[in-house]
Design an enzyme around this catalytic site. Structure first.
Site, PDB file in Angstrom:
ATOM      1  N   CYS A 159       0.866  -1.178   0.000  1.00  0.00           N
ATOM      2  CA  CYS A 159       0.000   0.000   0.000  1.00  0.00           C
ATOM      3  C   CYS A 159       0.899   1.223   0.000  1.00  0.00           C
ATOM      4  O   CYS A 159       1.388   1.639   1.051  1.00  0.00           O
ATOM      5  CB  CYS A 159      -0.907  -0.028   1.232  1.00  0.00           C
ATOM      6  SG  CYS A 159      -2.173   1.244   1.252  1.00  0.00           S
ATOM      7  N   CYS A 353      -7.446   5.815  -8.287  1.00  0.00           N
ATOM      8  CA  CYS A 353      -6.881   6.336  -7.041  1.00  0.00           C
ATOM      9  C   CYS A 353      -6.793   7.850  -7.082  1.00  0.00           C
ATOM     10  O   CYS A 353      -6.411   8.431  -8.110  1.00  0.00           O
ATOM     11  CB  CYS A 353      -5.499   5.744  -6.800  1.00  0.00           C
ATOM     12  SG  CYS A 353      -4.760   6.277  -5.232  1.00  0.00           S
TER      13      CYS A 353
END
Length: 429
Positions: A159, A353
């Site tokens: 991440c 994103c």
């Protein structure tokens, strides 16, 4: 009547329960097992860590929404899953039986894998609201007594977006406090290059992020393997492309925030046929486990192979759009199984994103998530910061109201104008 249980009530688990109720109607029972009754919006934690948000502004008590949707909430939390018995052992000693289970636990944070790592040792974190509030205290100390900072992600992390976000949000907060000139910043990452993101880059994320870092005077070290964290430094092994050691560097740091590697949570770890060696849930393209076919899984806790070999281990992120598509596919597949049909829905596993930088940001879309891609797009601007705020408000409203409308598909289709993305695909019947 079947009993469908969702294990976990984070970003994936909460909307999973809502979508199950939408797809199954009132003919079947839906329950959620969670540690506590409060949902916390994790993407806002970097803002919490510099004082731009507080706990109350990003948390929702799920009790009311679950009652409204006729979803039974079990806030005791899970101690251990017993899949051969179709049973979850709860932390209060009771058990919960199920006919079908969706595992949406999120990850366990593997701070213990590196010496000195974690909020209980020498580093800060934005992975949990409690961690972010602790980091806010350390941020206040940094403002009072400026010193060098290290931000990034360690070996095995999957991440990377929040690490970049926090680096730039912290930089903006330090400028606002008028102490940025006394805080040298270094970004340390296991990625082979800046902007890799565990996805081998998306569009020109390498160029955009390198340019942004140069503009904000943030130095970086890539192909980095952290050996240990100390109170005043990070000891980093820089690795060559062939895996050999290039150098061991001691990077001074009075404030460190690096994202950890993830693994499966203890309640589901080390169950043969269900998990891989890291404890992630094994699923097929329909989100279904093949050893226990009444178990499905969505979100960060599922097993996904890396994009390819890298000098330092780099995992693949499970982004919001990807999780939403998994959730929708799983809800449809469980409905089909309960009707005597075979699963046929698949999540698209696209990546959308919004990486907020405090006063701007970078957005990217990857279809599919791993290359080669049909859509490989990235852009930057102040609009990304505004869009991230809108995302936060929209998603928290969705959780409070108990609705399951997908956000990321709407963003991709309407805001970004990318009409090639769809939330769920189906095989030929």
């Amino acid at each position: 009547m079947a009993h469908v249980v969702v294990l976990g009530a984070g970003l994936g688990g909460t909307i999973m329960a809502y979508e199950l109720r939408d797809n199954l109607g009132r003919d079947h029972k839906v329950s959620v097992v969670s540690k506590g009754s409060v949902y916390s919006f994790v993407p806002s934690n970097p803002w919490v860590a510099v004082g731009w948000r507080d706990r109350e502004s990003i948390e929702v008590d799920l009790s009311a929404a679950c009652r409204k949707r006729d979803i039974t909430l079990h806030p005791q939390g899970a101690k251990r899953l017993h899949p051969a018995e179709n049973r979850i052992e709860l932390l209060d000693g009771k058990s919960l039986d199920y006919d079908y289970l969706v595992i949406a636990t999120g990850p366990d944070l593997a701070f213990d894998e590196i010496e000195g790592f974690g909020p209980a040792a020498h580093t800060n974190s934005v992975c949990h609201i409690d961690h972010a509030l602790m980091t806010k205290e350390k941020f206040d100390q940094l403002v009072k007594k400026p010193g060098p900072v290290v931000i990034g992600a360690v070996q095995g992390a999957s991440c990377y977006g929040p690490a970049y976000e926090f680096a730039f949000i912290l930089e903006k907060a330090l400028r606002d406090a008028k102490v940025r000139d006394r805080v040298p910043m270094t970004f340390v990452t296991s990625e082979p290059y800046i902007g890799h993101l565990g996805l081998d880059g998306v569009g020109d994320t390498k160029g955009l992020l390198e340019s942004a870092m140069r503009d904000k005077h943030i130095k970086w070290i890539t192909n980095a393997k952290v050996q240990r964290f100390e109170a005043d430094k990070v000891v980093v092994e820089e690795v060559n492309h062939d895996g050999s050691t290039k150098a061991v560097t001691e990077v001074p740091s009075t404030f460190t925030m690096m994202l950890p590697a993830f693994r499966g949570v203890e309640a589901v770890r080390d169950i043969e046929g269900l998990t891989n060696p890291r404890g992630f849930i094994l699923v097929d393209k329909h989100q279904q486990n093949q050893a226990f076919k009444n178990i499905f899984s969505v979100g960060v806790c599922i097993a996904i192979p890396p994009t390819g070999k890298t000098p330092v281990p780099v995992g693949v992120p499970k982004t919001g759009f990807m999780i939403e598509s998994m959730v929708t596919a799983t809800a449809k597949n469980i409905a089909r199984v309960l009707s005597g049909e075979q699963p046929n829905a698949q999540g698209t596993w696209n990546a959308v994103c919004l990486a907020d930088f405090g006063d701007g940001g970078i957005a990217f879309v990857a279809q599919p998530q791993l290359p080669p891609r049909n859509v490989n797009w990235s852009s930057q601007g102040k609009w990304v910061h505004a869009a991230k705020i809108g995302f936060e408000k929209y998603f928290l409203h969705k959780v409070r109201s108990g609705t399951s409308e997908p956000f990321y598909e709407k963003l991709a289709l309407q805001v970004l104008g990318i009409d090639k993305l769809k939330a769920v695909t189906f095989e030929d019947a």
